[in-house]
Write a protein that holds these residues in place. Structure first.
Motif, PDB file in Angstrom:
ATOM      1  N   GLY A 126     -20.984   2.184   7.256  1.00  0.00           N
ATOM      2  CA  GLY A 126     -21.120   3.620   7.387  1.00  0.00           C
ATOM      3  C   GLY A 126     -22.340   4.144   6.660  1.00  0.00           C
ATOM      4  N   GLY A 127     -22.697   5.385   6.971  1.00  0.00           N
ATOM      5  CA  GLY A 127     -23.813   6.027   6.292  1.00  0.00           C
ATOM      6  C   GLY A 127     -24.799   6.629   7.265  1.00  0.00           C
ATOM      7  N   GLN A 148     -25.222   9.654  11.777  1.00  0.00           N
ATOM      8  CA  GLN A 148     -24.243   9.458  10.708  1.00  0.00           C
ATOM      9  C   GLN A 148     -23.042   8.704  11.262  1.00  0.00           C
ATOM     10  N   LEU A 150     -19.344   7.628  10.190  1.00  0.00           N
ATOM     11  CA  LEU A 150     -18.282   7.844   9.218  1.00  0.00           C
ATOM     12  C   LEU A 150     -17.358   6.632   9.171  1.00  0.00           C
ATOM     13  N   THR A 151     -16.748   6.411   7.994  1.00  0.00           N
ATOM     14  CA  THR A 151     -15.786   5.328   7.815  1.00  0.00           C
ATOM     15  C   THR A 151     -14.414   5.932   7.534  1.00  0.00           C
ATOM     16  N   GLN A 162     -15.147   2.115   1.256  1.00  0.00           N
ATOM     17  CA  GLN A 162     -16.463   2.695   1.502  1.00  0.00           C
ATOM     18  C   GLN A 162     -16.431   4.201   1.229  1.00  0.00           C
ATOM     19  N   GLN A 164     -18.346   6.427   2.722  1.00  0.00           N
ATOM     20  CA  GLN A 164     -18.957   7.208   3.805  1.00  0.00           C
ATOM     21  C   GLN A 164     -17.933   7.876   4.720  1.00  0.00           C
ATOM     22  N   THR A 168     -23.007  11.800   4.520  1.00  0.00           N
ATOM     23  CA  THR A 168     -23.975  11.470   3.484  1.00  0.00           C
ATOM     24  C   THR A 168     -24.876  12.672   3.210  1.00  0.00           C
TER      25      THR A 168
END
Length: 204
Positions: A126-127, A148, A150-151, A162, A164, A168
Motif C-alpha cells: 500500500g501507499g 493511492q 489502501l490496505t 501496514q 496505509q 498517505t
C-alpha cells in the motif's frame, strides 16, 4: 473488476500550480507552464500536483482494466505504471505484438491516436505511487498522476500491520523541516465516491 480510462494529452497551461498562491507541489520555476495532462474517466484534465490523488485503489488484490488513450497532439506517450505490472488484453483492435502477448509489463507505448487496454492486479504494498509518460520532456513537465493503494484497517482479517489503511499524507518541505498535508482526492478516481459507486453498480 473495475474499468478505468486514462487519456494522455495536451491541455492549456495545466493546473500544477496552487490557484491561491501560484506555487507548485513539488516546487517549480515561476515562468514554467505544464501543458501535458492526464484525464481520468472523463473528468477534467490535470497536470501533476503531488498533493492530488488522481486514482485510488481501495484494497490490495483488486483487479482493474485500464484503457490508456493518446489524446492527440502528434506525440507518442510511453506510459509507465510504477510498482505493478499488467497484461495487455487489447490494442484498440490492432494485433497485439508477440513481444507483448501474455507478457507482464509496466510500460505501454501509445502511438499517435492509439489506445491500449491491460489488466492489473494490485498487490499488498500500500501507499502512494505514480503513473506517468516516460517521454522525459512530458514527464519533466508534469505528465504524471498520483495513485493511492489502501490496505485493510485494524480489525479486518486482511490487516497485516501496514499503516496505509489511511491515505498517505504529502510531505511538504519548509525551512523549518517537513510538514505533512492531507491530499485532495479526485472524485472521478475514487470508487468509494457515491457517483462512482452508483455507476459501477449500474454497469455490473
Amino acid at each position: 473488476m473495475r474499468e478505468r480510462t486514462l487519456r494522455f494529452g495536451r491541455s492549456g497551461e495545466g493546473d500544477a500550480r496552487d490557484a491561491a498562491n501560484g506555487q507548485c507541489i513539488p516546487d517549480c520555476a515561476p515562468f514554467e507552464s505544464f501543458p501535458w495532462t492526464i484525464e481520468v474517466d472523463g473528468g477534467r484534465a490535470h497536470s501533476l500536483n503531488a498533493n492530488r490523488i488522481a486514482l485510488l485503489v481501495p484494497k490490495p488484490g483488486e483487479v482493474e482494466h485500464w484503457t490508456l488513450v493518446n489524446g492527440g497532439g502528434g506525440w507518442d506517450h510511453p506510459v509507465h505504471l510504477h510498482f505493478e505490472e499488467g497484461v495487455t488484453i487489447d490494442r484498440g483492435g490492432a494485433a497485439i505484438p508477440a513481444t507483448e502477448r501474455l507478457v507482464r509489463k509496466d510500460v505501454w507505448r501509445l502511438r499517435r491516436d492509439g489506445r491500449v487496454k491491460f489488466q492489473v492486479r494490485f498487490g499488498e504494498f500500500g501507499g502512494a505511487y505514480v503513473t506517468h509518460c516516460h517521454n522525459a520532456t512530458h514527464e519533466d513537465f508534469a505528465m504524471l498522476m498520483r495513485i493511492q493503494l489502501l490496505t485493510p484497517p485494524p480489525g479486518d482479517p486482511g490487516f497485516k500491520g501496514q499503516p496505509q489503511y489511511v491515505v498517505t499524507q504529502t510531505p511538504m518541505p519548509t525551512p523549518n523541516g517537513v510538514i505533512f498535508k492531507q491530499p485532495e482526492i479526485l472524485p472521478e478516481g475514487d470508487p468509494r465516491s457515491p457517483r462512482i459507486a452508483a455507476s459501477q453498480r449500474s454497469s455490473s
